[in-house]
Design a protein around this motif. Structure first.
Motif, mmCIF file in Angstrom:
data_model
loop_
_atom_site.group_PDB
_atom_site.id
_atom_site.type_symbol
_atom_site.label_atom_id
_atom_site.label_comp_id
_atom_site.label_asym_id
_atom_site.label_seq_id
_atom_site.Cartn_x
_atom_site.Cartn_y
_atom_site.Cartn_z
ATOM 1 N N SER A 40 0.195 -1.150 0.537
ATOM 2 C CA SER A 40 -0.139 0.172 -0.338
ATOM 3 C C SER A 40 0.386 1.149 0.130
ATOM 4 N N LYS A 70 2.778 1.624 -3.365
ATOM 5 C CA LYS A 70 1.791 1.045 -4.089
ATOM 6 C C LYS A 70 2.901 -0.036 -5.877
ATOM 7 N N ASP A 100 3.359 -4.773 -6.132
ATOM 8 C CA ASP A 100 2.326 -5.563 -6.017
ATOM 9 C C ASP A 100 2.431 -6.771 -4.483
ATOM 10 N N GLU A 151 -2.966 6.020 -0.983
ATOM 11 C CA GLU A 151 -4.302 5.492 -1.262
ATOM 12 C C GLU A 151 -4.717 3.984 -0.671
ATOM 13 N N SER A 157 -7.214 2.624 0.114
ATOM 14 C CA SER A 157 -8.000 1.368 -0.466
ATOM 15 C C SER A 157 -6.947 0.272 -1.216
ATOM 16 N N TYR A 158 -6.124 0.802 -1.581
ATOM 17 C CA TYR A 158 -4.825 -0.074 -2.042
ATOM 18 C C TYR A 158 -5.430 -1.405 -1.436
ATOM 19 N N LYS A 216 -8.004 -3.205 -0.112
ATOM 20 C CA LYS A 216 -9.063 -4.291 -1.086
ATOM 21 C C LYS A 216 -8.004 -5.718 -0.285
ATOM 22 N N ASP A 267 -10.487 7.391 0.230
ATOM 23 C CA ASP A 267 -9.698 7.865 -0.658
ATOM 24 C C ASP A 267 -9.764 9.720 -1.126
#
Length: 474
Positions: free
Chosen positions: A178, A181, A183, A219, A221-222, A225, A266
C-alpha cells in the motif's frame, strides 16, 4: 554492486571504523537500504553485526561524544542512539523463530545469512557492508534489487516459513504494498490466504500499528482491498467486512457500502493526513448492516445508522487498542454528525439549525464538512458538482451565522452556580432544566449569550416555575 558513493552520511564511516576496531563484521540493513535504492528519505538506520550489537552501539556512542540519547534493551540484545533526526538501531545477527502458540520469538546468535533469512521480504533483506575492506558492498542473496524494479513484495524464504516465524508479516506485506504501490507476489499472497487465521496470535497493539500505516498511505483503499481479499480483514476488523455486498429485493438494490467506504476514505485522503479524520471516514457508515431495512415504497433504508455507528465506535476502538481518549471522542462525534449538514442545503434553512450544528461540532466543523464532501461518491459528475456547490452555500451560511452569533464552542454566561445562588437551589433537576432552557434560547436566537439579557431571561424562567429570587446581585 558497490554503493559506497551513496553512503553520504558520516555515521556510516564512524560505525565502520568502530566495527573494524572491534573486529566485528558490520552492515547497514533493511529499510534504509531499500529506501536508498528507491531514493526515498529515511531517518531510521538499522545496523547488524556478527557479534554483540550492544557492544558495537556502546563504542559508537562513545565515538560520537558520549552525550547523545542512548538506550540498551538487554532482553532483546539491541541498543539505540538518537542523533539529531536520525534513529540508529544496533543488533547482533540472529536467528529467530516463533512457537505455534506464542507471540514471543526464540532468538539465537547467527550469521549475516541467518539474519537475512529471518527478514520479512526480499526488498528488506539487503545489506551494505561498512567494514573498510568491503565498504559499500551490497549483499543481496534474494535478488531484492530485482523485486524493487519489478515493484514486488516477496518473502525471502517459503511464505509459510516467513509467516510462521512472525504472522504480523502478513499485515506488513500489505502495508508495504500500500505504501510503495507494489504488487504482492502470487505465492506470497497465497501464503497469506492459507495462514490468515494465524494473525490471531499477534497482539492487537502490533496489528493496529500496521493498520494505521495502511490507513495513512496515499491510496489506502488499495491496502484495504488486499486485506479484504486475503481474509485478514475478516480476522481483525469484521465490522468492516460486514459492509460488503449488495442485496436486491423487488428489483431494488442498495449500494455496496464496503466499496463506498473505501471511496470515501480515498476521497478524504486527498485532503488530509489526519489519521483520525481518516478513521471517521472508515467508520461513518459502520452501522449500516445493523440498521438496514427494506420498505416496499422507498426501498432500502438505514435510519439511525449515524447514531448507532457513534455508539459502536468506543467498542471498536477498545477492541483494536486504539486510544480511548480525545481521538475516540473526535471520531465518534464526526460519525454521529456526518449526515447533519445535508438538510442544511435547503433554501429555507433557519439560523437556529445552523447554530445547533456549529455548537455541536465546535472546532471540528471544518473536518466534518471535509468528511461530508468526501462522502459524495456518485459516478454522476453533475450530481457531485451540485452537491459540492450546495455545501459551499452551507459553509457560507455557517460563516455568516458564526460571525454574527459567535456560537461555536460557546459557554453559557449564566452558570449553574449563578442559578443556584439566585434562587437558593441545591444541585438537582431544576437547575439542569434552567441551564438547558437558557442554552436553547441562545441556540434559537431568542436571546444573545450576554449576561444582562440572559439573566433577565433566567428571572422570567424562574417566575414561570414559581421560584423565588433570594439573591439578585449577580
Amino acid at each position: 554492486m558497490n554503493l559506497s558513493s551513496k553512503l553520504q552520511e558520516p555515521i556510516f564511516k564512524t560505525v565502520g571504523k568502530v566495527a573494524d576496531k572491534l573486529g566485528l563484521e558490520t552492515y547497514v540493513v533493511g529499510g534504509y537500504v531499500r529506501d536508498l535504492l528507491l531514493k526515498r528519505e529515511s531517518k531510521d538506520i538499522d545496523f547488524v553485526c556478527v557479534g554483540s550489537g550492544v557492544q558495537l552501539a556502546e563504542e559508537v556512542h562513545r565515538a560520537l561524544g558520549g552525550k547523545l540519547p542512548f538506550n540498551v534493551f538487554k532482553n532483546f540484545g539491541t541498543a539505540s542512539i538518537k542523533q539529531s533526526d536520525w534513529e540508529l538501531e544496533f543488533v547482533g545477527a540472529r536467528k529467530e523463530s516463533y512457537q505455534r502458540s506464542s507471540r514471543k520469538p526464540v532468538v539465537e546468535n547467527g550469521t549475516l545469512q541467518d539474519d537475512q533469512n529471518r527478514r520479512d521480504f526480499t526488498i528488506n533483506a539487503m545489506a551494505i557492508c561498512l567494514n573498510e575492506s568491503r565498504y559499500g558492498e551490497l549483499v543481496d542473496p534474494f535478488d531484492g534489487q530485482n523485486d524493487l524494479k519489478e515493484k514486488l513484495i516477496k518473502t525471502p524464504l517459503a511464505p509459510e516459513t516467513t509467516f510462521s516465524d512472525d504472522p504480523l508479516r502478513m499485515m506488513r506485506a500489505i502495508r508495504f504494498a500500500s505504501q510503495l504501490k507494489f504488487d504482492i507476489d502470487a505465492d506470497t499472497f497465497e501464503g497469506i490466504l492459507q495462514m490468515n487465521e494465524r494473525i490471531g496470535i499477534v497482539s492487537k497493539e502490533r496489528i493496529i500499528v500496521e493498520l494505521n500505516k495502511i490507513i495513512l498511505s496515499e491510496e489506502p483503499s488499495y491496502g484495504f482491498k488486499l486485506l479484504f481479499h486475503s481474509g485478514l480483514l475478516k480476522e481483525i476488523f469484521p465490522e468492516m467486512v460486514a459492509l460488503q455486498g449488495v442485496q436486491t429485493i423487488e428489483d431494488k438494490s442498495h449500494k455496496d457500502n464496503f466499496y463506498h467506504t473505501l471511496q470515501v476514505l480515498d476521497n478524504i485522503s486527498q485532503n488530509t493526513d489526519n489519521l483520525w479524520l481518516r478513521w471517521a471516514a472508515i467508520l461513518h457508515d459502520i452501522a449500516k448492516p445493523a440498521t438496514k431495512r427494506f420498505n416496499k415504497k422507498v426501498g432500502w433504508t438505514f435510519h439511525g445508522h449515524e447514531d448507532k455507528g457513534a455508539r459502536m465506535v468506543p467498542g471498536i476502538f477498545r477492541r483494536m487498542k486504539l486510544p480511548m481518549g480525545e481521538p475516540m471522542r473526535y471520531v465518534q462525534k464526526l460519525v454521529r454528525l456526518h449526515l447533519r449538514p445535508i438538510p442544511l442545503v435547503k433554501e429555507e434553512i433557519t439560523d437556529s439549525a445552523v447554530r445547533r450544528l456549529l455548537y455541536e461540532a465546535g472546532d471540528d466543523i471544518e473536518d466534518l464538512m471535509t468528511l461530508c464532501r468526501a462522502d459524495i461518491t456518485s459516478k454522476n459528475n453533475l450530481k457531485v458538482k451540485r452537491f459540492l456547490s450546495n455545501f459551499d452555500k452551507v459553509e457560507q451560511k455557517m460563516r455568516e451565522v458564526e460571525e454574527k452569533d459567535k456560537i461555536r464552542n460557546f459557554q453559557p454566561v449564566i452558570t449553574g452556580e449563578i442559578i443556584m445562588r439566585t434562587f437558593g437551589l441545591q444541585p438537582g433537576r431544576v437547575v439542569g432544566e434552567l441551564k438547558e432552557a437558557l442554552k436553547e434560547a441562545v441556540l434559537e436566537g431568542e436571546i444573545q449569550n450576554e449576561f444582562d439579557e440572559a439573566y433577565r431571561f433566567l428571572l422570567k424562567l424562574g417566575e414561570e416555575k414559581g421560584l423565588v429570587v433570594v439573591n439578585d446581585k449577580n
